[in-house]
Design a protein around this motif. Structure first.
Motif, short mmCIF file in Angstrom:
data_model
loop_
_atom_site.label_atom_id
_atom_site.label_comp_id
_atom_site.label_asym_id
_atom_site.label_seq_id
_atom_site.Cartn_x
_atom_site.Cartn_y
_atom_site.Cartn_z
N GLY A 289 0.77 -1.24 0.00
CA GLY A 289 0.00 0.00 0.00
C GLY A 289 0.80 1.28 0.00
N ALA A 290 2.13 1.21 -0.05
CA ALA A 290 2.95 2.42 -0.11
C ALA A 290 2.89 3.00 -1.51
CB ALA A 290 4.40 2.10 0.26
N ARG A 291 3.22 4.29 -1.59
CA ARG A 291 3.35 4.90 -2.92
C ARG A 291 4.68 5.64 -2.99
NH1 ARG A 291 1.93 10.23 -2.25
NH2 ARG A 291 0.67 10.58 -0.39
N LEU A 292 5.26 5.62 -4.17
CA LEU A 292 6.58 6.20 -4.39
C LEU A 292 6.50 7.72 -4.42
CD1 LEU A 292 9.58 5.54 -5.06
CD2 LEU A 292 8.93 5.68 -7.47
N LEU A 293 7.39 8.39 -3.66
CA LEU A 293 7.50 9.84 -3.68
C LEU A 293 8.76 10.30 -4.40
CD1 LEU A 293 6.50 10.73 0.02
CD2 LEU A 293 5.04 10.76 -2.03
N LEU A 294 9.86 9.54 -4.26
CA LEU A 294 11.13 9.92 -4.87
C LEU A 294 11.90 8.65 -5.21
CD1 LEU A 294 13.32 12.16 -5.49
CD2 LEU A 294 14.18 11.72 -3.19
#
Length: 137
Positions: free
Chosen positions: A106-111
């Motif tokens: 459930g994480a999403r990429l920021l960088l």
């Protein structure tokens, strides 16, 4: 009496304590403090405070229900991170694998800085929007 206060755990605010606790439990291989386990099938899950512990039984992360939590706008400064967790892996192969695991949870990429020769890393946001890093160290 000790000379210094002792750090017990890091507490993360969230509007959904169980969801966020489950994310970090699965991501980091932690376990619930006795009494904080998910309820049996069909049971109410209205806990406002949950604690995850490591293999030695030490408290590591706690999750506290709040009414609302505006997500950080990082890297824009409008709503800063205020804090984040750093997680390490031994090599770039594990870095890619753990990013995929985090996203599947459930994480999403920021960088994406996986190709940085000095410090390959990913910055991701957990399901409540808290940033965390996974990097090679």
């Amino acid at each position: 009496m000790t000379a210094y206060p002792q750090l017990l755990q890091t507490v993360l605010d969230t509007t959904r304590p169980r969801e966020l606790a489950e994310f970090y439990r699965r991501l980091l291989g932690l376990t619930y403090r006795p009494g904080d386990e998910p309820p049996q099938e069909g049971g109410d899950d209205d806990k406002d405070w949950l604690v995850l512990r490591d293999a030695t039984g030490a408290a590591r992360l706690a999750f506290q229900r709040v009414a609302e939590l505006p997500p950080t706008t990082w890297p824009r400064p409008d709503i800063p991170m205020q804090m984040h967790l750093d997680c390490t892996v031994p090599d770039v192969e594990q870095l890619h694998q753990q990013r995929a695991r985090a996203e599947s949870l459930g994480a999403r990429l920021l960088l994406d800085r996986h190709d940085d020769a000095q410090e390959p890393l990913y910055v991701l946001a957990d399901p409540s929007g808290h940033p965390f890093c996974i990097f090679v160290a």
